[in-house]
Design an enzyme around this catalytic site. Structure first.
Site, PDB file in Angstrom:
ATOM      1  N   LEU A 291       0.869  -1.172   0.000  1.00  0.00           N
ATOM      2  CA  LEU A 291       0.000   0.000   0.000  1.00  0.00           C
ATOM      3  C   LEU A 291       0.906   1.222   0.000  1.00  0.00           C
ATOM      4  CD1 LEU A 291      -2.913  -0.654   2.533  1.00  0.00           C
ATOM      5  CD2 LEU A 291      -3.096  -0.364   0.064  1.00  0.00           C
ATOM      6  N   ASP A 292       0.700   2.134  -0.944  1.00  0.00           N
ATOM      7  CA  ASP A 292       1.525   3.333  -1.028  1.00  0.00           C
ATOM      8  C   ASP A 292       1.288   4.230   0.184  1.00  0.00           C
ATOM      9  OD1 ASP A 292       2.571   2.447  -3.365  1.00  0.00           O
ATOM     10  OD2 ASP A 292       1.255   3.636  -4.646  1.00  0.00           O
ATOM     11  N   PRO A 293       2.201   5.177   0.442  1.00  0.00           N
ATOM     12  CA  PRO A 293       2.075   6.030   1.633  1.00  0.00           C
ATOM     13  C   PRO A 293       0.730   6.724   1.783  1.00  0.00           C
ATOM     14  CG  PRO A 293       4.247   6.282   0.681  1.00  0.00           C
ATOM     15  CD  PRO A 293       3.492   5.385  -0.247  1.00  0.00           C
TER      16      PRO A 293
END
Length: 397
Positions: A77-79
């Protein structure tokens, strides 16, 4: 230490990832909590004994010589994204590959009016486009194109490789991708609007920073944004043309002002220097014209209407269930083009992955700060649930 505490605890559980940190940082944070804990002390003891039994050659080849809890995740999951992040502990890391192929559910917010190099609002603006014509009805109609089995092109900043080089490396270096980014088959099992947000009714905004010229040129070639922007303008102009036609009774647009009613001119309203009324004395000034007389006649000033103030671009919240390999960012980007504008993702929540779902069997991240006495029972229970389910699946095979 009791027998229960001597048992090696490992397996798979899920945590609710907060925003603004990477998935890799979640792993490092969990290790800081787990390494000194009593819950995972038996695992560390078993790992230490296993390493001591290794030959010197094996010990020299070991890349990570630090003794800490082995943790991995089952799908990045990206930031900016939040939600279900599946974690594997110990032997559970070997089971993570299976979660990469499972079905996932998301809630995403798409913001119209511009495209960025990362397909989200954390990137730099590549192009801006008209959005005044984008409505909920138009978006709903176009969503049908994205349901079922479709072909999708990954974002240029994705981790995919083209000729041994990641796509985002080409973009960052301002170099042209040596081959067209190929579309891939994905399946969208569910896709619906959760909420429509008119401009000015939300806090989502496009980035202020513009992308470098090289990046814009690359995007124009690879993503064909110039064509998309031209299509957006054409769509807007077409909508304006349609409204003009609807406003004309005979269907013909005319820029001429409507003819005034033919009436006998009032002698008091003649132009300066014209003939005077016989009843009017030369020394007397002309009587003022009654306002009522001017209304509706050629004394009426032209009616002008200023356009309403721009409240900003609209946004839409979507809920979707998709298969492996699906990019929510690509959906956001492609939806913008489909409605005759441009768009990017401004918020993303993974609500479910496999059998793990928010609000049901996912550890809340904030629990970790409450101390081991609070988080340890939760983690232990989640790992036991996974162990029992895995055992039942093994029996069924």
């Amino acid at each position: 230490m009791s027998k229960a505490q001597l048992k090696v605890i490992e397996g798979v559980f899920a945590i609710n990832k907060p925003p603004d940190i990477s998935s890799a940082q979640v792993i490092r944070n969990l290790q800081q909590y787990f390494n000194p804990s009593s819950l995972f002390a038996p695992w560390l003891a078993a790992e230490r004994a296993s390493r001591d039994a290794e030959s010197r050659t094996q010990q020299r080849r070991r890349k990570d010589k630090r003794l800490q809890i082995k943790i991995g995740h089952g799908g990045t999951l990206d930031p900016m994204a939040t939600g279900v992040l599946i974690m594997g502990v110990g032997k559970g890391t070997k089971e993570l590959r299976g979660f990469l192929e499972c079905t996932k559910s998301y809630e995403a917010t798409v913001l119209f009016g511009g495209a960025t190099d990362t397909y989200d609002t954390l990137g730099k603006v590549l192009r801006r486009a008209e959005y005044g014509h984008v409505t909920r009805e138009k978006v709903e109609n176009e969503l049908e194109k994205f349901r079922g089995k479709i072909m999708q092109r990954p974002p240029i900043y994705s981790a995919l490789r083209v000729q041994g080089k990641r796509l985002y490396e080409y973009a960052r270096e301002g170099k042209e991708v040596p081959t067209e980014i190929k579309e891939r088959p994905v399946e969208v099992k569910e896709l619906q609007i959760v909420e429509w947000l008119d401009g000015g009714s939300h806090g989502y905004k496009l980035p202020e920073e513009e992308a470098e010229v090289e990046a814009k040129e690359l995007a124009g070639k690879v993503l064909h944004l110039d064509k998309a922007v031209a299509g957006a303008r054409e769509d807007v102009n077409g909508a304006k043309r349609k409204r003009e036609l609807e406003d004309c009774e005979d269907g013909v647009v005319s820029n001429k002002r409507p003819a005034l009613e033919q009436e006998e001119p009032d002698p008091r309203t003649l132009m300066s220097g014209g003939l005077q009324s016989p009843d009017q004395k030369p020394s007397e000034p002309p009587e003022p014209v009654s306002p009522k007389l001017a209304v509706g006649h050629f004394h009426t000033p032209p009616q002008t209407s200023s356009p309403p103030p721009d409240k900003g671009p609209p946004a839409v919240k979507l809920r979707m269930t998709v298969t492996s390999g699906f990019y929510v960012r690509s959906l956001s980007h492609d939806l913008g083009e489909a409605v005759g504008s441009l768009a990017c993702m401004s918020e993303l929540v993974r609500t479910r992955q496999g059998d793990f779902e928010l609000g049901k069997n996912v550890l809340e991240y904030e629990v970790l700060d409450k101390g081991e006495d609070i988080w340890a029972p939760h983690v232990e229970e989640l790992l036991k649930q996974w162990e029992q389910k895995a055992a039942e699946q093994d029996k069924g095979r």
